[in-house]
Design a protein around this motif. Structure first.
Motif, mmCIF file in Angstrom:
data_model
loop_
_atom_site.group_PDB
_atom_site.id
_atom_site.type_symbol
_atom_site.label_atom_id
_atom_site.label_comp_id
_atom_site.label_asym_id
_atom_site.label_seq_id
_atom_site.Cartn_x
_atom_site.Cartn_y
_atom_site.Cartn_z
ATOM 1 N N LYS A 92 0.848 -1.297 0.075
ATOM 2 C CA LYS A 92 -0.050 0.161 -0.106
ATOM 3 C C LYS A 92 0.826 1.215 0.199
ATOM 4 C CE LYS A 92 -4.142 -2.190 2.250
ATOM 5 N NZ LYS A 92 -4.949 -2.034 3.556
ATOM 6 N N ILE A 93 0.290 2.089 -0.632
ATOM 7 C CA ILE A 93 1.002 3.646 -0.610
ATOM 8 C C ILE A 93 0.523 4.653 0.063
ATOM 9 C CG2 ILE A 93 1.791 5.091 -2.508
ATOM 10 C CD1 ILE A 93 1.049 2.942 -4.664
ATOM 11 N N VAL A 94 1.396 4.910 0.880
ATOM 12 C CA VAL A 94 1.213 6.393 1.872
ATOM 13 C C VAL A 94 1.637 7.465 1.194
ATOM 14 C CG1 VAL A 94 1.385 7.159 4.062
ATOM 15 C CG2 VAL A 94 1.333 4.787 3.587
ATOM 16 N N VAL A 95 0.865 8.699 1.109
ATOM 17 C CA VAL A 95 1.237 9.747 0.536
ATOM 18 C C VAL A 95 0.902 10.901 1.720
ATOM 19 C CG1 VAL A 95 0.818 11.504 -1.296
ATOM 20 C CG2 VAL A 95 0.923 9.166 -1.807
ATOM 21 N N VAL A 96 1.873 11.777 1.789
ATOM 22 C CA VAL A 96 1.511 13.127 2.796
ATOM 23 C C VAL A 96 1.865 14.273 2.044
ATOM 24 C CG1 VAL A 96 2.261 11.322 4.582
ATOM 25 C CG2 VAL A 96 3.737 13.209 4.108
ATOM 26 N N GLY A 97 1.168 15.341 2.797
ATOM 27 C CA GLY A 97 1.442 16.831 2.180
ATOM 28 C C GLY A 97 0.694 17.652 3.193
ATOM 29 N N SER A 98 0.443 18.840 2.316
ATOM 30 C CA SER A 98 -0.345 19.768 3.019
ATOM 31 C C SER A 98 -1.475 20.405 2.130
ATOM 32 C CB SER A 98 0.696 21.041 3.555
ATOM 33 O OG SER A 98 1.754 20.273 4.288
ATOM 34 N N SER A 99 -2.496 20.874 2.821
ATOM 35 C CA SER A 99 -3.638 21.551 2.202
ATOM 36 C C SER A 99 -4.068 22.705 2.725
ATOM 37 C CB SER A 99 -4.851 20.634 2.086
ATOM 38 O OG SER A 99 -5.872 20.828 1.531
ATOM 39 N N ILE A 100 -4.390 23.696 2.057
ATOM 40 C CA ILE A 100 -4.756 25.078 2.723
ATOM 41 C C ILE A 100 -6.394 24.767 3.107
ATOM 42 C CG2 ILE A 100 -5.312 27.423 2.255
ATOM 43 C CD1 ILE A 100 -2.483 26.776 2.383
ATOM 44 N N ALA A 101 -6.655 24.952 4.269
ATOM 45 C CA ALA A 101 -7.885 24.930 5.032
ATOM 46 C C ALA A 101 -8.915 25.900 4.845
ATOM 47 C CB ALA A 101 -7.806 24.486 6.370
ATOM 48 N N ALA A 102 -10.004 25.875 5.077
ATOM 49 C CA ALA A 102 -11.069 27.035 4.860
ATOM 50 C C ALA A 102 -10.482 28.343 5.532
ATOM 51 C CB ALA A 102 -12.497 26.546 5.356
ATOM 52 N N ASN A 103 -9.887 28.006 6.741
ATOM 53 C CA ASN A 103 -9.465 29.064 7.550
ATOM 54 C C ASN A 103 -8.069 29.743 7.064
ATOM 55 O OD1 ASN A 103 -7.973 27.066 8.388
ATOM 56 N ND2 ASN A 103 -8.671 26.912 10.199
ATOM 57 N N ASN A 104 -7.721 29.307 5.930
ATOM 58 C CA ASN A 104 -6.479 29.851 5.209
ATOM 59 C C ASN A 104 -5.052 29.386 5.823
ATOM 60 O OD1 ASN A 104 -7.820 30.987 3.223
ATOM 61 N ND2 ASN A 104 -8.142 33.154 4.532
ATOM 62 N N TYR A 105 -5.138 28.400 6.834
ATOM 63 C CA TYR A 105 -4.094 28.041 7.249
ATOM 64 C C TYR A 105 -3.623 26.418 6.624
ATOM 65 C CZ TYR A 105 -6.178 25.958 11.437
ATOM 66 O OH TYR A 105 -7.221 25.356 12.217
ATOM 67 N N SER A 106 -2.337 26.102 6.675
ATOM 68 C CA SER A 106 -1.981 24.759 6.329
ATOM 69 C C SER A 106 -2.483 23.671 6.975
ATOM 70 C CB SER A 106 -0.674 24.847 5.397
ATOM 71 O OG SER A 106 -0.169 23.503 4.957
ATOM 72 N N THR A 107 -3.049 22.755 6.395
ATOM 73 C CA THR A 107 -3.212 21.416 7.397
ATOM 74 C C THR A 107 -2.429 20.131 6.481
ATOM 75 O OG1 THR A 107 -5.260 22.236 7.734
ATOM 76 C CG2 THR A 107 -5.066 20.019 8.335
ATOM 77 N N PRO A 108 -2.166 19.323 7.519
ATOM 78 C CA PRO A 108 -1.415 18.250 7.031
ATOM 79 C C PRO A 108 -2.374 17.147 6.386
ATOM 80 C CG PRO A 108 -0.306 18.669 9.054
ATOM 81 C CD PRO A 108 -1.473 19.604 8.905
ATOM 82 N N PHE A 109 -2.143 16.243 5.377
ATOM 83 C CA PHE A 109 -3.030 15.274 5.304
ATOM 84 C C PHE A 109 -2.347 13.916 5.069
ATOM 85 C CE2 PHE A 109 -1.944 16.754 0.897
ATOM 86 C CZ PHE A 109 -1.534 15.353 0.467
ATOM 87 N N VAL A 110 -2.696 12.763 5.201
ATOM 88 C CA VAL A 110 -2.245 11.589 4.931
ATOM 89 C C VAL A 110 -3.199 10.573 4.258
ATOM 90 C CG1 VAL A 110 -1.291 9.320 5.940
ATOM 91 C CG2 VAL A 110 -1.166 11.475 7.255
ATOM 92 N N ALA A 111 -2.797 10.290 3.089
ATOM 93 C CA ALA A 111 -3.595 9.253 2.163
ATOM 94 C C ALA A 111 -3.103 8.175 1.918
ATOM 95 C CB ALA A 111 -3.930 10.096 0.667
ATOM 96 N N ARG A 112 -4.052 7.209 1.685
ATOM 97 C CA ARG A 112 -3.357 5.780 1.379
ATOM 98 C C ARG A 112 -4.109 5.043 0.163
ATOM 99 N NH1 ARG A 112 -3.108 1.823 6.507
ATOM 100 N NH2 ARG A 112 -5.126 1.058 5.797
ATOM 101 N N PHE A 113 -3.196 4.457 -0.572
ATOM 102 C CA PHE A 113 -3.964 3.972 -1.692
ATOM 103 C C PHE A 113 -3.561 2.498 -1.921
ATOM 104 C CE2 PHE A 113 -2.956 8.361 -2.452
ATOM 105 C CZ PHE A 113 -4.248 8.660 -3.211
ATOM 106 N N LEU A 114 -4.379 1.668 -2.522
ATOM 107 C CA LEU A 114 -4.041 0.155 -2.942
ATOM 108 C C LEU A 114 -2.721 0.098 -3.700
ATOM 109 C CD1 LEU A 114 -7.636 -1.029 -3.064
ATOM 110 C CD2 LEU A 114 -6.008 -1.099 -0.927
ATOM 111 N N PRO A 115 -2.259 -0.975 -3.803
ATOM 112 C CA PRO A 115 -1.200 -1.197 -4.656
ATOM 113 C C PRO A 115 -1.268 -0.736 -6.133
ATOM 114 C CG PRO A 115 -1.117 -3.201 -2.910
ATOM 115 C CD PRO A 115 -2.276 -2.213 -2.919
ATOM 116 N N ASP A 116 -2.752 -1.096 -6.427
ATOM 117 C CA ASP A 116 -3.237 -0.848 -7.928
ATOM 118 C C ASP A 116 -3.538 0.857 -8.340
ATOM 119 O OD1 ASP A 116 -5.691 -0.613 -6.381
ATOM 120 O OD2 ASP A 116 -6.471 -2.179 -7.557
ATOM 121 N N GLY A 117 -3.414 1.655 -6.981
ATOM 122 C CA GLY A 117 -3.468 2.966 -7.108
ATOM 123 C C GLY A 117 -4.905 3.588 -6.710
#
Length: 211
Positions: free
Chosen positions: A12-37
């Motif tokens: 499984k593939i784990v991707v992390v990064g940051s997203s701009i939230a509604a309050n205009n500050y950056s929020t971390p995210f973690v997403a996970r995908f199956l081996p087929d994407g």
């Protein structure tokens, strides 16, 4: 924006990064995908992604997966005056781990390194399960290679490393910082990044002994 990727032992593939939230500050995210994407429906309540609100601008820059499948991310957290090291740990379903920093905000940890602005850019898990962080710590004049090590159970700073769990080393004549860390067979840290020599920026690396 995605900034780091890890692959679990099950593919499984784990991707992390940051997203701009509604309050205009950056929020971390973690997403996970199956081996087929495809999105992993067993992570994050079925949609495969988790957003973590630190109630302040926070950036995620690094990720590693522990042997037990828990996910550790690192980055920087705005404390109202400057940036601190920031770390979070999630269980295999994407919930914040209540055993990580239970005396603070369970699952989340941020701490001041030494400088005015401190940022994690890379992390790794050593052979004993300890969490190793690497980045830079800067004041108004210069910055250096910053490394910290946390105990694997509750995320406390490991006092057997640098006396207080932290190491800061200057390189060159001015600003420097680490952008990657790997561990050798003896759990020594090898850090790579940049350092200035006069007005010229050069690549730099160093080895930090496990003790």
């Amino acid at each position: 924006r995605a900034t780091a990727v890890a692959v679990q032992s099950d593919g499984k593939i784990v991707v992390v990064g940051s997203s701009i939230a509604a309050n205009n500050y950056s929020t971390p995210f973690v997403a996970r995908f199956l081996p087929d994407g495809k999105v992993d429906p067993s992570f994050g309540g079925g949609d495969g992604v988790v957003f973590t609100d630190w109630e302040a601008t926070t950036f995620a820059s690094a990720v590693a997966v522990q042997a037990d499948g828990k996910i550790v991310i690192g980055g920087s957290y705005w404390n109202g005056f400057n940036y601190d090291f920031a770390i979070a740990r999630y269980d295999v379903s994407g919930n914040l781990d209540p055993m990580f920093d239970p005396a603070g905000t369970p699952g989340l940890k941020n701490f001041d390194f030494i400088g005015i602005n401190d940022s994690v850019y890379s992390l790794a898990i050593d052979g004993l399960g300890r969490i190793v962080l690497a980045g830079n710590s800067a004041d108004d004049i210069r910055s250096g290679f910053a490394a910290a090590r946390l105990n694997p159970d509750t995320g406390e700073l490991d006092a057997s490393f640098g006396g207080d769990g932290m190491e800061l080393n200057g390189v060159g004549s001015g600003h420097a910082g680490a952008y990657d860390v790997v561990l050798d067979s003896q759990n020594n840290l090898v850090l790579g990044g940049f350092a200035y020599s006069g007005e010229v920026q050069r690549f730099a690396f160093m080895k930090v002994l496990r003790n």
